[in-house]
Design an enzyme around this catalytic site. Structure first.
Site, PDB file in Angstrom:
ATOM      1  N   ASP A 186       0.742  -1.210   0.029  1.00 50.62           N
ATOM      2  CA  ASP A 186       0.082   0.016  -0.034  1.00 50.62           C
ATOM      3  C   ASP A 186       0.858   1.141  -0.061  1.00 50.62           C
ATOM      4  O   ASP A 186       2.047   1.286   0.707  1.00 50.62           O
ATOM      5  CB  ASP A 186      -0.814  -0.134   1.275  1.00 50.62           C
ATOM      6  CG  ASP A 186      -2.146   0.722   1.247  1.00 50.62           C
ATOM      7  OD1 ASP A 186      -2.329   1.315  -0.125  1.00 50.62           O
ATOM      8  OD2 ASP A 186      -2.762   1.060   2.136  1.00 50.62           O
ATOM      9  N   ASN A 231     -10.422  -3.305  -6.519  1.00 52.83           N
ATOM     10  CA  ASN A 231      -9.670  -2.151  -7.300  1.00 52.83           C
ATOM     11  C   ASN A 231     -10.030  -1.631  -8.613  1.00 52.83           C
ATOM     12  O   ASN A 231      -9.697  -0.692  -9.040  1.00 52.83           O
ATOM     13  CB  ASN A 231      -8.175  -2.717  -7.383  1.00 52.83           C
ATOM     14  CG  ASN A 231      -7.607  -2.607  -6.252  1.00 52.83           C
ATOM     15  OD1 ASN A 231      -6.416  -3.515  -6.011  1.00 52.83           O
ATOM     16  ND2 ASN A 231      -7.968  -1.727  -5.263  1.00 52.83           N
TER      17      ASN A 231
HETATM   18  C1  FPP Z   1      -1.720   0.169  -3.397  1.00 51.73           C
HETATM   19  O1  FPP Z   1      -1.275   1.478  -3.440  1.00 51.73           O
HETATM   20  C2  FPP Z   1      -1.118  -0.742  -4.657  1.00 51.73           C
HETATM   21  C3  FPP Z   1      -1.709  -1.182  -5.697  1.00 51.73           C
HETATM   22  C4  FPP Z   1      -3.323  -1.205  -5.645  1.00 51.73           C
HETATM   23  C5  FPP Z   1      -1.185  -1.767  -6.845  1.00 51.73           C
HETATM   24  C6  FPP Z   1      -0.054  -2.633  -6.578  1.00 51.73           C
HETATM   25  C7  FPP Z   1       0.643  -2.890  -7.772  1.00 51.73           C
HETATM   26  C8  FPP Z   1       1.782  -2.698  -7.826  1.00 51.73           C
HETATM   27  C9  FPP Z   1       3.271  -2.549  -6.659  1.00 51.73           C
HETATM   28  C10 FPP Z   1       2.629  -3.142  -9.225  1.00 51.73           C
HETATM   29  C11 FPP Z   1       2.696  -4.575  -9.824  1.00 51.73           C
HETATM   30  C12 FPP Z   1       3.451  -5.344  -8.907  1.00 51.73           C
HETATM   31  C13 FPP Z   1       3.462  -6.740  -9.162  1.00 51.73           C
HETATM   32  C14 FPP Z   1       4.332  -7.561  -8.071  1.00 51.73           C
HETATM   33  C15 FPP Z   1       3.335  -7.161 -10.535  1.00 51.73           C
HETATM   34  P1  FPP Z   1      -2.237   2.637  -3.649  1.00 51.73           P
HETATM   35  O2  FPP Z   1      -2.484   3.136  -5.032  1.00 51.73           O
HETATM   36  O3  FPP Z   1      -3.419   2.028  -2.875  1.00 51.73           O
HETATM   37  O4  FPP Z   1      -1.489   3.555  -3.016  1.00 51.73           O
HETATM   38  P2  FPP Z   1      -2.494   4.738  -2.150  1.00 51.73           P
HETATM   39  O5  FPP Z   1      -3.192   4.142  -0.795  1.00 51.73           O
HETATM   40  O6  FPP Z   1      -1.223   6.025  -1.462  1.00 51.73           O
HETATM   41  O7  FPP Z   1      -3.413   5.651  -2.888  1.00 51.73           O
END
Ligand code: FPP
Length: 251
Positions: free
Chosen positions: A20, A68
């Site tokens: 996150d 998501n």
């Molecule tokens: C959460 O941060 C992250 C995600 C929903 C996406 C995770 C994806 C990756 C790290 C890239 C792909 C990885 C692999 C291993 C293929 P957020 O966007 O919710 O952050 P925020 O809460 O600060 O807005």
């Protein structure tokens, strides 16, 4: 170079990570959310290499949840594009590190090219016997349980009279990856303290570790701190702690 982990009593066999804070990482820098996800991918590669090196057997990444899809279309497309690229371009890394790649989640809800890529990489790496990376993509814990029940209902176990009584052990066999042991440790970054539908069934007795670090900044040292915290936890799985048995018997 192998890490010196001699002071760690136990290395968890299975670590799950809720990555996150990508969006906040980007916002702090005045950048687009996509650049946070890109850095998040780099962090995922870094931590995977480290985890494999120190002897973690299973590493589950929560990449994209069933919830998501509510994000803006361009962000969804960007994350899916990153996943495709990651799966395609990292084969040499998996090969070198003997890493097997697997999936948790509902492939039927993914675009056909991504679903195919997941099947391909799972097949190509299936004989690599080092660490296993489980990519939770279009994954929701409740959804996994519903899909398991559906699979059970059309299975022979359901039809055969002696197995009609559904038990935990039977239903477990219909989960996405029944051969993988439950996570010992689940890490969530970026300060939030919840598990957000990640490995709902499997995390029943997982130790939880919350880090304030935003995922793109999550380093090997942060991972190590999580392992140190885990090594000092006392896991009881619902039983009485050994140190308290004598006391409770005496009372
Ligand atoms: C959460 O941060 C992250 C995600 C929903 C996406 C995770 C994806 C990756 C790290 C890239 C792909 C990885 C692999 C291993 C293929 P957020 O966007 O919710 O952050 P925020 O809460 O600060 O807005």
């Amino acid at each position: 170079m192998k890490e010196d982990l001699s002071e760690l009593k136990t290395i968890p066999a299975h670590v799950g990570i809720i990555m996150d804070g990508n969006g906040r990482w980007a916002k702090k820098r005045g950048q687009m959310r996509s650049s946070g996800h890109l850095e998040g991918l780099k962090a995922a590669k870094r931590i995977a290499a480290f985890a494999s090196d120190i002897g973690v057997k299973y590493l589950s990444y929560y990449v994209f949840s069933t919830e998501n899809w509510r994000r803006a279309q361009n962000e969804v497309d960007f994350i899916m594009g990153l996943v495709m690229k990651y799966l395609r371009e990292e084969f040499e890394f998996y090969k070198k590190n003997n890493i097997r790649v697997r999936h948790a989640g509902d492939t039927s809800g993914l675009k056909p090219d991504i679903a195919q890529e997941i099947r391909d990489i799972s097949k190509e790496t299936k004989d690599f016997n080092g660490m296993q990376i489980i990519l939770a993509l279009n994954y929701g814990g409740r959804d996994e349980i519903v899909r398991a029940v559906r699979r059970f209902l059309v299975s022979e176990s359901h039809a055969s009279p002696e197995k009609k009584a559904l038990t935990e052990d039977i239903l477990r066999r219909y989960l996405d990856n029944p051969d993988i042991p439950d996570p010992d440790l689940i890490i969530r970054t970026a300060g939030e303290q919840r598990t957000s539908n990640f490995l709902l069934w499997e995390s029943a007795y997982s130790e939880l570790y919350f880090s304030r670090t935003l995922w793109p900044d999550f380093s090997e040292a942060d991972f190590r701190s999580a392992l140190e915290a885990y090594a000092n936890r006392e896991r009881r799985f619902g039983a009485i702690a050994p140190a308290h048995i004598e006391q409770s018997e005496a009372s």
